[in-house]
Design a protein around this motif. Structure first.
Motif, mmCIF file in Angstrom:
data_model
loop_
_atom_site.group_PDB
_atom_site.id
_atom_site.type_symbol
_atom_site.label_atom_id
_atom_site.label_comp_id
_atom_site.label_asym_id
_atom_site.label_seq_id
_atom_site.Cartn_x
_atom_site.Cartn_y
_atom_site.Cartn_z
ATOM 1 N N PRO A 170 0.837 -1.201 0.000
ATOM 2 C CA PRO A 170 0.000 0.000 0.000
ATOM 3 C C PRO A 170 0.872 1.251 0.000
ATOM 4 O O PRO A 170 2.018 1.214 0.432
ATOM 5 C CB PRO A 170 -0.779 -0.120 1.305
ATOM 6 C CG PRO A 170 0.153 -0.827 2.229
ATOM 7 C CD PRO A 170 0.930 -1.792 1.342
ATOM 8 N N PHE A 171 0.321 2.355 -0.492
ATOM 9 C CA PHE A 171 1.054 3.620 -0.453
ATOM 10 C C PHE A 171 0.091 4.760 -0.142
ATOM 11 O O PHE A 171 -1.109 4.640 -0.315
ATOM 12 C CB PHE A 171 1.827 3.883 -1.750
ATOM 13 C CG PHE A 171 0.998 3.824 -3.006
ATOM 14 C CD1 PHE A 171 0.286 4.926 -3.450
ATOM 15 C CD2 PHE A 171 0.958 2.665 -3.758
ATOM 16 C CE1 PHE A 171 -0.458 4.873 -4.611
ATOM 17 C CE2 PHE A 171 0.228 2.600 -4.936
ATOM 18 C CZ PHE A 171 -0.488 3.704 -5.359
ATOM 19 N N THR A 172 0.669 5.854 0.345
ATOM 20 C CA THR A 172 -0.114 7.017 0.747
ATOM 21 C C THR A 172 0.054 8.113 -0.289
ATOM 22 O O THR A 172 1.175 8.428 -0.681
ATOM 23 C CB THR A 172 0.354 7.531 2.124
ATOM 24 O OG1 THR A 172 0.264 6.471 3.070
ATOM 25 C CG2 THR A 172 -0.482 8.695 2.600
ATOM 26 N N VAL A 173 -1.056 8.683 -0.728
ATOM 27 C CA VAL A 173 -1.042 9.780 -1.687
ATOM 28 C C VAL A 173 -1.577 11.014 -0.986
ATOM 29 O O VAL A 173 -2.519 10.936 -0.192
ATOM 30 C CB VAL A 173 -1.900 9.438 -2.928
ATOM 31 C CG1 VAL A 173 -1.969 10.603 -3.888
ATOM 32 C CG2 VAL A 173 -1.344 8.202 -3.621
ATOM 33 N N ASP B 120 6.578 4.917 11.278
ATOM 34 C CA ASP B 120 5.387 4.861 12.139
ATOM 35 C C ASP B 120 4.729 6.227 12.303
ATOM 36 O O ASP B 120 3.760 6.360 13.038
ATOM 37 C CB ASP B 120 5.770 4.313 13.523
ATOM 38 C CG ASP B 120 6.195 2.853 13.450
ATOM 39 O OD1 ASP B 120 5.707 2.142 12.558
ATOM 40 O OD2 ASP B 120 7.018 2.429 14.294
ATOM 41 N N GLN B 121 5.288 7.240 11.651
ATOM 42 C CA GLN B 121 4.775 8.607 11.792
ATOM 43 C C GLN B 121 3.394 8.719 11.159
ATOM 44 O O GLN B 121 3.210 8.372 9.995
ATOM 45 C CB GLN B 121 5.738 9.584 11.131
ATOM 46 C CG GLN B 121 5.349 11.023 11.276
ATOM 47 C CD GLN B 121 6.417 11.956 10.718
ATOM 48 O OE1 GLN B 121 7.452 11.534 10.251
ATOM 49 N NE2 GLN B 121 6.145 13.237 10.783
ATOM 50 N N PRO B 122 2.420 9.218 11.920
ATOM 51 C CA PRO B 122 1.082 9.393 11.338
ATOM 52 C C PRO B 122 1.073 10.570 10.363
ATOM 53 O O PRO B 122 1.794 11.549 10.538
ATOM 54 C CB PRO B 122 0.199 9.679 12.553
ATOM 55 C CG PRO B 122 1.128 10.248 13.572
ATOM 56 C CD PRO B 122 2.470 9.603 13.327
ATOM 57 N N ARG C 250 8.593 13.274 1.438
ATOM 58 C CA ARG C 250 8.794 12.630 2.745
ATOM 59 C C ARG C 250 8.684 13.699 3.824
ATOM 60 O O ARG C 250 8.863 14.890 3.546
ATOM 61 C CB ARG C 250 10.153 11.952 2.816
ATOM 62 C CG ARG C 250 11.307 12.930 2.871
ATOM 63 C CD ARG C 250 12.620 12.234 3.086
ATOM 64 N NE ARG C 250 13.694 13.225 3.067
ATOM 65 C CZ ARG C 250 14.933 12.952 2.753
ATOM 66 N NH1 ARG C 250 15.283 11.712 2.425
ATOM 67 N NH2 ARG C 250 15.836 13.890 2.769
ATOM 68 N N PRO C 251 8.434 13.275 5.078
ATOM 69 C CA PRO C 251 8.441 14.251 6.163
ATOM 70 C C PRO C 251 9.815 14.917 6.236
ATOM 71 O O PRO C 251 10.838 14.286 5.993
ATOM 72 C CB PRO C 251 8.189 13.408 7.417
ATOM 73 C CG PRO C 251 7.524 12.170 6.909
ATOM 74 C CD PRO C 251 8.101 11.929 5.545
ATOM 75 N N VAL C 252 9.833 16.210 6.554
ATOM 76 C CA VAL C 252 11.100 16.936 6.692
ATOM 77 C C VAL C 252 11.902 16.280 7.808
ATOM 78 O O VAL C 252 11.371 16.011 8.899
ATOM 79 C CB VAL C 252 10.844 18.422 6.991
ATOM 80 C CG1 VAL C 252 12.152 19.140 7.320
ATOM 81 C CG2 VAL C 252 10.154 19.089 5.815
#
Length: 71
Positions: free
Chosen positions: A10-13, A33-35, A66-68
């Motif tokens: 699965p992937f997040t868009v 694990d970062q929401p 990606r998250p900073v």
């Protein structure tokens, strides 16, 4: 997932608002694990999108976010 992208599920868009103003649709990566949350700061990275199934077997790269990373 669309044809050719099944191995990445699965992937997040997300909708990402760029500093210049436009909004782009992009895949989020390196979440661990970062929401995911609205307003989270992200940065663009180049990542593998998929491997072409044709005769050459080329690896296709593109942008994802990606998250900073904390300094």
């Amino acid at each position: 997932a669309p044809t050719g992208y099944q191995e990445a599920t699965p992937f997040t868009v997300a909708l990402v608002k760029l500093a210049e103003g436009p909004v782009v649709t992009a895949q989020l990566t390196d979440l661990g694990d970062q929401p995911v949350r609205i307003g989270m700061p992200v940065e663009m990275v180049t990542r593998k999108i998929r491997t072409d199934e044709g005769d050459r077997g080329m690896i296709l790269y593109g942008y994802k976010f990606r998250p900073v990373l904390s300094a």
